[in-house]
Design a protein around this motif. Structure first.
Motif, mmCIF file in Angstrom:
data_model
loop_
_atom_site.group_PDB
_atom_site.id
_atom_site.type_symbol
_atom_site.label_atom_id
_atom_site.label_comp_id
_atom_site.label_asym_id
_atom_site.label_seq_id
_atom_site.Cartn_x
_atom_site.Cartn_y
_atom_site.Cartn_z
ATOM 1 N N ILE A 28 4.414 -3.253 1.732
ATOM 2 C CA ILE A 28 5.577 -2.858 1.135
ATOM 3 C C ILE A 28 5.297 -1.434 0.645
ATOM 4 N N LEU A 29 3.872 -1.702 -0.165
ATOM 5 C CA LEU A 29 3.340 0.055 -0.100
ATOM 6 C C LEU A 29 2.010 0.573 0.221
ATOM 7 N N VAL A 30 1.975 -0.233 1.267
ATOM 8 C CA VAL A 30 1.400 0.281 2.993
ATOM 9 C C VAL A 30 2.290 0.798 3.519
ATOM 10 N N GLY A 31 3.508 0.492 3.589
ATOM 11 C CA GLY A 31 4.371 0.727 5.047
ATOM 12 C C GLY A 31 5.011 2.222 4.625
ATOM 13 N N HIS A 32 5.586 2.271 2.834
ATOM 14 C CA HIS A 32 5.820 3.464 2.032
ATOM 15 C C HIS A 32 4.389 4.835 2.722
ATOM 16 N N LEU A 33 3.467 4.485 2.188
ATOM 17 C CA LEU A 33 2.388 5.181 1.868
ATOM 18 C C LEU A 33 2.115 5.850 2.940
ATOM 19 N N TYR A 34 2.202 5.645 3.874
ATOM 20 C CA TYR A 34 1.593 5.791 5.225
ATOM 21 C C TYR A 34 1.691 5.949 6.207
ATOM 22 N N ASP A 35 1.535 7.266 6.513
ATOM 23 C CA ASP A 35 2.634 7.535 8.477
ATOM 24 C C ASP A 35 1.283 8.118 8.915
ATOM 25 N N PRO A 36 1.066 7.376 9.788
ATOM 26 C CA PRO A 36 0.225 7.805 10.525
ATOM 27 C C PRO A 36 0.347 8.979 11.753
ATOM 28 N N ALA A 63 -0.567 -5.126 13.069
ATOM 29 C CA ALA A 63 0.605 -4.963 14.253
ATOM 30 C C ALA A 63 2.178 -5.135 13.442
ATOM 31 N N ASP A 64 2.575 -5.917 11.920
ATOM 32 C CA ASP A 64 3.461 -5.933 12.059
ATOM 33 C C ASP A 64 4.124 -4.708 11.868
ATOM 34 N N LEU A 65 3.140 -3.773 10.433
ATOM 35 C CA LEU A 65 3.990 -3.024 9.863
ATOM 36 C C LEU A 65 3.517 -1.481 11.554
ATOM 37 N N ASN A 66 3.168 -1.804 12.522
ATOM 38 C CA ASN A 66 2.966 -1.087 13.555
ATOM 39 C C ASN A 66 2.219 0.342 13.612
ATOM 40 N N ILE A 67 1.084 -0.585 12.717
ATOM 41 C CA ILE A 67 -0.208 1.204 12.841
ATOM 42 C C ILE A 67 -1.252 0.201 12.809
ATOM 43 N N PRO A 108 -10.090 9.817 3.925
ATOM 44 C CA PRO A 108 -9.278 10.825 2.660
ATOM 45 C C PRO A 108 -8.325 9.442 2.229
ATOM 46 N N LEU A 109 -8.437 10.534 0.312
ATOM 47 C CA LEU A 109 -8.000 9.437 -0.903
ATOM 48 C C LEU A 109 -6.346 8.339 -0.515
ATOM 49 N N GLY A 110 -5.326 9.287 0.815
ATOM 50 C CA GLY A 110 -4.150 8.494 0.357
ATOM 51 C C GLY A 110 -4.734 6.994 1.445
ATOM 52 N N ASP A 111 -5.194 7.195 2.369
ATOM 53 C CA ASP A 111 -5.797 6.636 3.512
ATOM 54 C C ASP A 111 -6.655 5.258 2.737
ATOM 55 N N ALA A 112 -7.370 5.447 2.179
ATOM 56 C CA ALA A 112 -8.552 4.723 0.959
ATOM 57 C C ALA A 112 -7.652 3.813 0.643
ATOM 58 N N VAL A 113 -6.569 4.553 -0.375
ATOM 59 C CA VAL A 113 -6.116 3.279 -1.104
ATOM 60 C C VAL A 113 -5.229 2.555 -0.256
ATOM 61 N N CYS A 114 -4.095 2.718 0.975
ATOM 62 C CA CYS A 114 -4.217 1.636 1.958
ATOM 63 C C CYS A 114 -4.663 1.325 2.133
ATOM 64 N N LEU A 115 -5.865 1.286 2.891
ATOM 65 C CA LEU A 115 -7.176 0.586 3.073
ATOM 66 C C LEU A 115 -7.139 -0.461 2.727
ATOM 67 N N ARG A 133 10.466 -5.729 3.607
ATOM 68 C CA ARG A 133 9.313 -5.765 4.388
ATOM 69 C C ARG A 133 8.184 -6.803 4.719
ATOM 70 N N GLN A 134 8.485 -7.713 4.365
ATOM 71 C CA GLN A 134 7.936 -9.334 4.281
ATOM 72 C C GLN A 134 7.976 -9.593 6.246
ATOM 73 N N ASN A 135 6.740 -10.215 6.587
ATOM 74 C CA ASN A 135 6.463 -11.284 7.667
ATOM 75 C C ASN A 135 7.234 -12.703 6.912
ATOM 76 N N LEU A 136 7.607 -13.423 8.793
ATOM 77 C CA LEU A 136 7.862 -14.710 8.109
ATOM 78 C C LEU A 136 7.171 -15.647 8.090
#
Length: 839
Positions: free
Chosen positions: A442-450, A201-205, A390-397, A76-79
Motif C-alpha cells: 500500500i505504501l509503495v503504491g502510494h509513495l512511488y510514482d516513476p 510487476a504487480d505494482l507496475n514499477i 533520493p530519500l523517497g526512493d530509498a524509503v520505497c526500496l 493493493r493486495q495480491n492473490l
C-alpha cells in the motif's frame, strides 16, 4: 465386522504418536480408495475417496480465495495474500472447528494428496521463476546494489541477533524455542529476487529506476541469505539431534549444485541451440526438460533439500527469454501457477493455528521477528541514502526489500516440517509477513510514482523549440513488430535529414516481457555486435542500420530494446525520451489495416501504452495511423502528398512545425488547410482585443516563409459549424497520402462541437479519430505538444547531436565508458547503478 461402502473412508483410524521432532498424527487408511465406485444413490460417500476429495478441495480453494481477493484487491493486495488468508479461514483457526467440515473436506489422509499436488505445483513454479532469471544480471549489478543488498541482509541479522541475545539474557527461554530463534533471525533477513520482481510487476514499477535497483539488490541479497540460512538450518538440526554427520550434506549439496551448472547446463544449451529462431520448442524437447526437472527434484529430496531447490537452480541455467524460456513459461505457467500453486498457499494458511500462540513466549518471538524487519528496513534505507538514492526512493526500496513471498513461505514450511520451528513460531511468521507485506504494498503504491521524474514542472521539448533555436531535430521512434518498419523509415526520410540539418534518431524496439523476471532496457549493440536481447529483433535492427548507412552526413542513429509488461512499458519510452532529450516521439497506432482498407488486427495493450505515453511524455508525441500509403514512396519519381488541417491550438502549431520541416524535402508536397469560423465575432473566437493570437501569428509566419515555394499550397476555409469542418475534410480525402493534425482542439468550439459523440480512440483526439475511421484510406499522423510540466533537459546523457553535425550518419556501436553512462538520468541514478542495463 464387515466393511461397507458407507463405512469405508480415507481415515480408518488416527492418533498422536511420537515423531522425530515431536508428536505427529498417524493415519491408517485403505490403499485402494482412489475412486468412488458406488454413487450416492446406492449409499456411497464420495468424500471417502481420494480423487473426489481432491476435486472438492480445488473447487473450495478457488471459491474461497477469489471471494477473499475481492475484498483485498482495493487495498493493493495480491492473490497470494488472499490464498494464505483463505487457508487460515479454511483451517483449524476457523472453519475446521466444525467436525463435519473437517472430516469431509480436510481429512488427515486426504491432506497428503493435496500436499503432494501442491508440492509439484511449487516445484514447477520455482522452476519457472528460475527460468525467468537472467543470471548474468549479477555481473551487471553496480557497486550500490551490491552494497545495499549486503548491508541490508547483514543488518537484519545483526539487529535480530542483538534482540535475541538481549532477551535470552533477560528472560528464561525454553530450550526448544532458544534453538529455533537463530534460524528465525536468518530467515527473516531474506529478500528474494523472484518475490521482489513479482511485487514490482504487480505494482507496475518493474522497469522503473527504483524497480531495477530493487531487482539487482534482491539478487545480491538472495545469494547471501540462501547460503546463510542453509548452513544455519543444517547446523541447528545437527546440534539438536547430535548427528554431526548431517554437516556432510552441505558438501553433497555443493556437489549437486555444481553438477547442475557444469553438467546439465551444457546439455540444455545443446537442446536450446537446435531450436530454429522464431519457432517454439518441440514437444519432445519439452518432455526432455520435464524429465530432467523431476530428476533434479528427486536428487534434492535424496540430499535432504526441498525439491524446489533443485528445480529453481535448474531453471536458472535454462536460457531465459524467447524462444526457449518463453515457451517453457507458456506451457507450464497455467497449470503450475494457476491451479497447483494456490493449493500450496492455502496449505500455508491451513497450518496456521491461532490457538497455538501463547502470550508469554509469543511476545518474545514477535519482538525478534519485528527487529529483523526493522534491521532490513534501516540497513537498506541507510545504505541507499549513502549511495545517493533520493530519500523517497530509498524509503520505497526499503519497503520493497521487507516484502515476503513464495520463497519465504517455502522456507517456513520446510522449517516447520523439519521441526526447526514449532507451530507458534510458524504462525507468527506468516501473520507478520501478511501484515508487513500488505502495508508495504500500500505504501509503495502510494509513495512511488516513476512518472514524477519526467513530469516535473520545468521545461518541455518540442519541434517548435528545435526550429526556433535552430538546433537539430531529435526523434524517438517506437517499434512493436516488423510491420511498422517500412512506414517508420519512410516517415523518417520525409522528415528531411540533410547535412545542414541532421536528425538524431533513437529506435526503441518494444517487446512484452515474457519468459524472464526482470525488465530490460538496453542498447542493441555492444562492442560492435548485437547483444543477446537484440538478436530477437535483428531484422528490425538491420533495416534501420542499412537506412542510416544510406544517409551519410545527415543522420545519427542508436538502437535500443525494451522488454517490459505493457502496463509499465510507457516508463521505458518516457525515460529514454527524457534522457535523449528528444523533440518528438512517434508511436504506431494499435490498429493495423488490410490492403482493402479493413481493420485487420487491434492490439488493445498497445493502445494502453500509447495513452500512458501521451499523458506522461516529456516531449511532443505523434501517433502514426498506418494505412500503407507512405510505404516505399521515396523509391519512385512521385511526390509524397501531405495535408495539414489547422483548426488552432498548441497541438496544431506543433503539427505545422513538423509538416513545415517535411515540406523542405524535394519529393514532398504540402497542403495546409486553415479552417476558421466564418464570423469574426470576438466572443465566439474567444479572443481578447489587443492580445496577439498565436495561431494567427503562426499562420502569418508560415505564409511568409512559403512565398515562392511551389510545392506548398495554402488555403483558408471558412465554415460555420462542425458540419462544415467535416465537409472540408471529405473534400480532401482523395488527394493525399498523409494527413497531419493536432490532437487537442477546443471541445466547445463550433468547429468541433458534436464530433466528440462519435469518438472511439481518445488518444487521437476528435479530428484524428475521424480521420482514422474506415471512411478514409490515407495515413494519419496525430501530433500532441506536451503541456508544460513535463521533463527537464539533460543533454549530456546521450552523445550530443552537435558532435554529429557535418558527418553524423554513424550507427552507434561503441562501447566506451561514456556510452555505458549515457542513459543515466541523474547523478543519483548513475551512482546507484540504475537506469539502462547494458549487456
Amino acid at each position: 465386522m464387515e466393511e461397507t461402502e458407507s463405512t469405508r473412508g480415507l481415515t480408518s483410524s488416527a492418533g498422536l504418536v511420537p515423531g522425530p521432532y515431536g508428536e505427529e498424527t498417524m493415519v491408517c487408511q485403505q490403499t485402494h480408495i482412489s475412486n468412488s465406485r458406488v454413487s450416492i444413490w446406492f449409499g456411497g460417500d464420495p468424500f471417502a475417496y481420494n480423487t473426489p476429495v481432491l476435486f472438492a478441495q480445488f473447487v473450495l480453494i478457488f471459491l474461497v480465495t477469489r471471494s477473499v481477493f475481492i475484498f483485498l484487491k482495493p487495498l493493493r493486495q495480491n492473490l497470494m495474500s488472499a490464498q494464505i488468508i483463505a487457508g487460515i479461514i479454511m483451517g483449524p483457526s476457523f472453519l475446521a472447528h466444525y467436525r463435519s467440515y473437517a472430516r469431509k473436506l480436510l481429512p488427515p489422509g486426504g491432506s497428503m494428496i493435496l500436499s503432494t499436488a501442491a508440492d509439484i505445483g511449487l516445484m514447477l513454479h520455482l522452476f519457472l521463476l528460475g527460468v525467468q532469471i537472467d543470471v548474468t544480471m549479477l555481473k551487471k549489478a553496480g557497486r550500490s546494489a551490491m552494497l545495499i543488498g549486503t548491508i541490508g541482509f547483514a543488518l537484519a541479522i545483526v539487529l535480530g541477533g542483538l534482540a535475541l541475545v538481549t532477551l535470552a539474557n533477560v528472560i528464561k527461554l525454553d530450550d526448544k524455542l532458544l534453538r529455533s530463534l537463530p534460524v528465525i533471525v536468518a530467515v527473516n533477513s531474506i529478500s528474494s529476487f523472484p518475490v521482489t520482481t513479482s511485487l514490482l510487476a504487480d505494482l507496475n514499477i518493474l522497469n522503473s529506476e527504483m524497480g531495477r535497483l530493487a531487482s539487482f539488490t534482491s539478487m545480491v541479497g538472495d545469494l547471501s541469505s540462501y547460503f546463510v540460512t542453509t548452513v544455519m538450518a543444517k547446523v541447528t538440526i545437527a546440534i539438536r539431534t547430535s548427528q554431526w554427520g548431517l554437516l556432510w550434506s552441505l558438501f553433497w549439496i555443493a556437489v549437486y549444485l555444481l553438477a547442475i551448472v557444469f553438467l546439465l547446463r551444457p546439455l540444455i544449451l545443446l537442446v536450446a541451440n537446435r531450436i530454429p529462431e522464431g519457432t517454439p520448442i518441440k514437444e519432445s524437447h519439452f518432455i526432455f526438460i520435464l524429465v530432467i526437472l523431476f530428476a533434479c527434484g528427486f536428487c534434492a529430496e535424496v540430499l535432504g533439500q526441498h525439491s524446489g531447490v533443485g528445480s529453481f537452480i535448474l531453471g536458472m541455467v535454462v536460457p531465459d527469454g524467447p524462444p526457449f524460456g518463453e515457451s517453457l513459461v507458456y506451457k507450464l505457467e497455467a497449470i503450475s501457477t494457476g491451479l497447483l500453486l494456490p493449493a500450496k498457499f492455502v496449505i500455508t494458511g491451513l497450518i496456521v493455528n491461532l490457538s497455538s500462540i501463547k502470550s508469554s513466549s509469543a511476545a518474545i518471538v514477535e519482538l525478534i521477528i519485528i527487529f529483523g524487519y526493522i534491521g532490513k528496513f534501516l540497513g537498506t534505507l541507510a545504505t541507499s541514502y549513502y549511495c545517493s538514492v533520493p530519500l523517497g526512493d530509498a524509503v520505497c526500496l526499503s519497503l520493497v526489500m521487507c516484502c515476503k513471498g513464495v520463497i519465504d513461505i517455502s522456507v517456513y514450511i520446510i522449517l516447520v516440517g523439519e521441526g526447526v520451528v514449532d507451530h507458534q513460531v510458524y504462525t507468527l511468521l506468516i501473520l507478520t509477513m501478511l501484515v508487513i507485506t500488505g502495508m508495504s504494498r500500500i505504501l509503495v503504491g502510494h509513495l512511488y510514482d516513476p512518472s514524477r521524474r519526467y513530469m516535473v514542472q520545468t521545461t518541455r521539448s518540442s519541434i517548435q523549440d528545435s526550429r526556433r533555436h535552430n538546433v537539430d531535430l531529435r526523434m524517438l521512434v517506437c517499434i512493436h513488430n516488423e510491420d511498422h518498419v517500412p512506414t517508420i523509415i519512410n516517415l523518417l526520410e520525409a522528415s528531411n535529414p540533410t547535412k545542414n540539418s541532421p536528425i538524431s534518431i533513437f529506435v526503441l524496439n518494444l517487446m512484452e516481457l515474457k519468459g524472464r523476471a526482470a525488465a530490460v532496457l538496453v542498447p542493441n549493440f555492444r562492442k560492435g555486435r548485437l547483444t543477446s536481447t537484440a538478436k530477437h529483433s535483428k531484422h528490425i535492427v538491420n533495416a534501420f542500420s542499412y537506412y542510416a548507412r544510406e544517409n551519410q552526413d545527415s543522420m545519427f542513429l542508436q538502437h535500443f530494446t525494451a522488454m517490459a509488461p505493457y502496463s509499465s512499458m510507457h516508463d521505458d519510452i518516457c525515460t529514454l525520451a527524457l534522457d535523449a532529450n528528444v523533440n518528438i516521439l512517434i508511436l504506431p497506432f494499435h490498429k493495423q489495416w488490410t490492403v482493402d482498407g479493413k481493420v485487420g488486427n487491434a492490439f488493445h495493450s498497445i493502445q494502453i501504452v500509447n495513452q500512458n505515453v501521451i499523458n506522461k511524455a516529456p516531449c511532443s508525441v505523434g501517433v502514426l495511423v498506418d494505412r500503407h500509403q507512405i510505404t516505399g514512396f521515396l523509391t519512385g519519381q512521385f511526390y509524397f502528398r501531405i495535408a495539414l488541417l489547422f483548426l488552432g491550438g498548441a497541438d496544431d502549431r506543433e503539427a505545422l512545425a513538423y509538416a513545415s520541416r517535411m515540406a523542405d524535402h524535394p519529393k514532398v508536397t504540402l497542403t495546409v488547410a486553415w479552417i476558421r469560423m466564418r464570423t469574426n465575432d470576438a466572443s465566439i473566437r474567444k479572443e481578447t482585443v489587443g492580445d496577439p493570437d498565436p495561431d494567427i501569428e503562426t499562420m502569418d509566419e508560415f505564409r511568409a516563409n512559403a512565398v515562392g515555394k511551389k510545392r506548398i499550397v495554402f488555403k483558408e476555409e471558412k465554415v460555420e459549424d462542425a458540419v462544415g469542418t467535416t465537409e472540408v475534410i471529405h473534400s480532401m480525402e482523395d488527394g493525399f497520402d498523409l494527413f497531419t493534425v493536432g490532437r487537442h482542439h477546443d471541445p466547445y468550439s463550433p468547429l468541433t462541437l458534436g464530433l466528440t459523440d462519435w469518438s472511439e480512440c481518445p488518444e487521437l483526439g476528435v479530428i484524428g479519430d475521424m480521420l482514422a475511421s474506415s471512411d478514409f484510406r490515407f495515413s494519419v499522423l496525430v501530433v500532441q505538444q506536451q503541456p508544460i510540466g513535463t521533463g527537464f533537459l539533460n543533454t549530456n546523457l546521450i552523445r550530443p547531436i552537435s558532435s554529429c553535425k557535418g558527418a553524423s550518419s554513424r550507427v552507434v556501436h561503441q562501447d566506451s565508458p561514456d556510452t555505458e553512462q549515457s542513459i543515466r538520468s541523474e547523478n543519483n541514478v548513475s551512482k546507484s547503478g540504475i537506469g539502462l542495463r547494458f549487456e
